[in-house]
Every structure is written in structure tokens, then in C-alpha cells.
Design a protein around this motif. Structure first.
Motif, PDB file in Angstrom:
ATOM      1  N   UNK A 122       0.797  -1.220   0.000  1.00  0.00           N
ATOM      2  CA  UNK A 122       0.000   0.000   0.000  1.00  0.00           C
ATOM      3  C   UNK A 122       0.826   1.266   0.000  1.00  0.00           C
ATOM      4  N   UNK A 123       0.146   2.400  -0.147  1.00  0.00           N
ATOM      5  CA  UNK A 123       0.827   3.693  -0.144  1.00  0.00           C
ATOM      6  C   UNK A 123       1.040   4.159   1.288  1.00  0.00           C
ATOM      7  N   UNK A 124       1.954   5.105   1.512  1.00  0.00           N
ATOM      8  CA  UNK A 124       2.281   5.514   2.879  1.00  0.00           C
ATOM      9  C   UNK A 124       1.087   5.998   3.695  1.00  0.00           C
ATOM     10  N   UNK A 125       0.143   6.690   3.068  1.00  0.00           N
ATOM     11  CA  UNK A 125      -0.991   7.221   3.823  1.00  0.00           C
ATOM     12  C   UNK A 125      -1.824   6.104   4.444  1.00  0.00           C
ATOM     13  N   UNK A 126      -2.038   5.020   3.717  1.00  0.00           N
ATOM     14  CA  UNK A 126      -2.895   3.944   4.191  1.00  0.00           C
ATOM     15  C   UNK A 126      -2.104   2.800   4.806  1.00  0.00           C
ATOM     16  N   UNK A 127      -0.882   2.578   4.343  1.00  0.00           N
ATOM     17  CA  UNK A 127      -0.103   1.415   4.787  1.00  0.00           C
ATOM     18  C   UNK A 127       1.163   1.801   5.532  1.00  0.00           C
ATOM     19  N   UNK A 128       1.387   3.082   5.717  1.00  0.00           N
ATOM     20  CA  UNK A 128       2.633   3.523   6.335  1.00  0.00           C
ATOM     21  C   UNK A 128       2.860   2.949   7.724  1.00  0.00           C
ATOM     22  N   UNK A 129       1.810   2.888   8.529  1.00  0.00           N
ATOM     23  CA  UNK A 129       1.974   2.351   9.890  1.00  0.00           C
ATOM     24  C   UNK A 129       2.319   0.872   9.871  1.00  0.00           C
ATOM     25  N   UNK A 130       1.688   0.121   8.952  1.00  0.00           N
ATOM     26  CA  UNK A 130       1.996  -1.306   8.860  1.00  0.00           C
ATOM     27  C   UNK A 130       3.417  -1.532   8.384  1.00  0.00           C
ATOM     28  N   UNK A 131       3.856  -0.756   7.386  1.00  0.00           N
ATOM     29  CA  UNK A 131       5.231  -0.882   6.892  1.00  0.00           C
ATOM     30  C   UNK A 131       6.219  -0.524   7.995  1.00  0.00           C
ATOM     31  N   UNK A 132       5.959   0.576   8.686  1.00  0.00           N
ATOM     32  CA  UNK A 132       6.859   0.981   9.765  1.00  0.00           C
ATOM     33  C   UNK A 132       6.899  -0.032  10.896  1.00  0.00           C
ATOM     34  N   UNK A 133       5.738  -0.599  11.253  1.00  0.00           N
ATOM     35  CA  UNK A 133       5.700  -1.599  12.325  1.00  0.00           C
ATOM     36  C   UNK A 133       6.486  -2.840  11.939  1.00  0.00           C
ATOM     37  N   UNK A 134       6.338  -3.274  10.683  1.00  0.00           N
ATOM     38  CA  UNK A 134       7.065  -4.463  10.229  1.00  0.00           C
ATOM     39  C   UNK A 134       8.570  -4.240  10.305  1.00  0.00           C
ATOM     40  N   UNK A 135       9.023  -3.094   9.833  1.00  0.00           N
ATOM     41  CA  UNK A 135      10.464  -2.824   9.867  1.00  0.00           C
ATOM     42  C   UNK A 135      10.967  -2.643  11.287  1.00  0.00           C
ATOM     43  N   UNK A 136      10.121  -2.106  12.175  1.00  0.00           N
ATOM     44  CA  UNK A 136      10.531  -1.984  13.580  1.00  0.00           C
ATOM     45  C   UNK A 136      10.828  -3.341  14.197  1.00  0.00           C
TER      46      UNK A 136
END
Length: 305
Positions: A122-136
Motif C-alpha cells: 500500500x501507499x504511505x498514507x494507508x499502509x505507512x503504519x503497517x510498513x513501519x511496524x514491520x520494519x521496527x
């Protein structure tokens, strides 16, 4: 569909391809083919929107070999960029149901992090939190496997956000985007919190396969070009052209490629040829196991090429 409706859809498709396709000359010649086919009665036997979508898509592919150029049938109704509210709702629901494209995050033996991405990042607006959580969750792993074998697309900005976690704090220029409307646009990594960044010196392997397409390919391509990762698996499908969606009938969406990626190192992209693995895994063999073996064999990231 009536003959008038068939002609209207084909004409609208031809007009959009001529006006917006990334390569102007090829767009014009492809539009001419569609109009000639319509005059010759090629689509007269189509019984409905689904049949028409299949026939027109076959003709578009014959003319361009571009897998992103398609007429898609949507039983529940087509949504395109001409209705931004409906499009926003559709993509928001897609991100909600798929965690923004983050299928799995795992730690394996040897402190190896694994992130599986699909079906669409997804794009950062909708998927940014999921992407950031995964990388964390993998930021302090000693090595990382990105599995994009089931990733068939993604937001270009979402790909950039994920890639930004895999380099150092200084901006890195990725592949440019070139379009008829905007010319050449440079693409750079974006700032991310230090605690989410997977260290630039730690090894990364990307697992790819014949279902990897579009955004999944972009991720593998840029990491390979930058020498940031080893790509393992089988060649990908070969779709390098960002596209827009246009509604040409209540049940039909035309997807038109409007830009292309441009490598900083070669000036080319992966359109029509796919991303070629550094480590080729024969069909039927375990690509994930080969990725882990590549990590064990890697002493340091490869050099850019």
C-alpha cells in the motif's frame, strides 16, 4: 451490450491509450488498431463487458506487450481516478484487509528477520503504519529476507518508504520516473526514524518468482541496482510501467501505463524481461531455503551495478 455500447467502450479505450500511454507513438498506433478492429466488427460477438474486456486486453497486449495495459472487468463496479472518493475508499479497504501488504513478519534462527509482502504494497498514507511496524520488528535483526514472490503490485511511494528503511540516514537516489506529462522525476529515499531503520551494512536477500510483478519488481530492482541486496529465485513477470485506472464502462476499468522507471546505472528497466535473480533457483526447488543459504554465504553487501 448493444453495438453502440461496444463501440463507445472501444472508442473511449482507444482515446485514453492515445492520449496517455507512456510511449506516444505506440499509444497512437495501438489506438488505431482498436478503432480498426471495432469498424471491422471484431468485438461484435462479445456478449457482455467480461467478454469485451478479455478480447480488448488480448489486442492491447498483442500491440504493445505491456502487461500493465489492460481492460479489467469488475463485477462489483469499476473504480478509477475520475472518482477520487470511491478510489480512496477502495484502496483504504484493500489496505485494511491486507495489513497494507505486509503478510508476515518473523524471526528465524540466527536472528534472521523475514518480511513477506503481498498481494499489493500500500501507499504511505494507508499502509505507512503497517510498513513501519514491520520494519521496527526486524530493525535489530542481523540479516533480512524480503519475500516478494506473492507481491503483484504496489504503490510507488509505498515501495520507496519500505526501501528507505534499508539504507543509512543520508538520502539515496533510486530509479527515476519518466512520464509524458511530467518529464523525468528523481526518486529519493525519505527520512525514517532511526529505531525503524535496518542498518545499511547488514545483509538483505530478496526472494522473487514468476508471480512477482510491478511494485514487487520495483523493490527487487532498486535493491539489486544499488547493491543493497542479493536477489534469489526465478525471473519476475516484467511490468515496469506505473499506471492509472480509468472507468470506460460501469463494470470496466482501463489501466493505462503513464510512466516508466529509469535505472541510474543503465538507463533501462525491467519491462518485458523481468528482474533477473543473482542466484537462480530452478523451478520446484525451495527458493526460501536458497535465500537463507545466500545469507549464510554473504560476508558483506554486493557492490552497486
Amino acid at each position: 451490450m448493444t453495438p453502440e455500447q461496444l463501440r463507445a467502450v472501444v472508442n473511449a479505450t482507444a482515446d485514453s491509450v492515445e492520449q496517455r500511454y507512456v510511449f506516444a507513438d505506440l499509444g497512437a498506433s495501438t489506438a488505431a488498431i482498436l478503432r480498426a478492429n471495432s469498424r471491422d466488427g471484431r468485438y461484435a460477438g462479445c456478449t457482455g463487458p467480461e467478454d469485451l474486456a478479455e478480447q480488448v486486453t488480448a489486442d492491447l497486449h498483442d500491440a504493445t506487450r505491456d502487461l500493465h495495459l489492460r481492460l479489467l472487468f469488475h463485477e462489483g463496479g469499476a473504480v478509477g481516478e475520475d472518482d477520487p472518493v470511491a478510489q480512496e475508499a477502495w484502496w483504504a479497504e484493500q489496505a485494511r484487509r491486507t495489513a497494507g501488504g505486509i503478510r508476515r513478519v518473523e524471526r528465524r534462527g540466527g536472528n534472521v528477520g523475514v518480511i513477506e509482502i503481498g498481494p499489493v504494497l500500500g501507499d504511505p498514507e494507508r499502509a505507512g503504519r503497517a510498513i513501519g511496524a514491520a520494519l521496527s520488528l526486524v530493525a535489530d535483526a542481523d540479516a533480512l529476507v524480503l519475500d516478494v514472490r506473492g507481491c503483484c503490485g504496489g504503490s510507488p511511494d509505498g515501495v520507496v518508504l519500505l526501501l528507505s528503511h534499508l539504507f543509512g540516514p543520508e538520502p539515496v537516489r533510486l530509479s527515476d520516473i519518466e512520464s509524458r506529462a511530467d518529464g523525468t522525476r528523481q526518486v529519493w529515499t525519505v527520512p525514517v526514524p532511526a529505531h525503524r531503520r535496518f542498518g545499511a551494512g547488514k545483509p538483505v536477500v530478496v526472494v522473487v518468482g514468476p508471480e512477482t510483478f510491478s511494485g514487487g519488481e520495483a523493490l527487487a530492482f532498486d535493491l539489486k541496482e544499488q547493491g543493497r541486496a542479493v536477489v534469489v529465485g526465478r525471473p519476475t513477470r516484467g511490468g515496469a510501467h506505473p499506471r492509472v485506472g480509468l472507468v470506460v464502462h460501469p463494470l470496466l476499468e482501463l489501466t493505462v501505463p503513464v510512466a516508466r522507471s529509469v535505472s541510474l546505472f543503465t538507463g533501462r528497466d525491467w519491462e518485458g524481461v523481468g528482474v533477473q535473480p543473482d542466484v537462480l533457483v530452478p523451478a520446484g526447488d525451495d527458493a526460501f531455503a536458497a535465500a537463507l543459504e545466500a545469507l549464510r554465504a554473504s560476508g558483506s553487501p554486493p557492490s552497486p551495478r
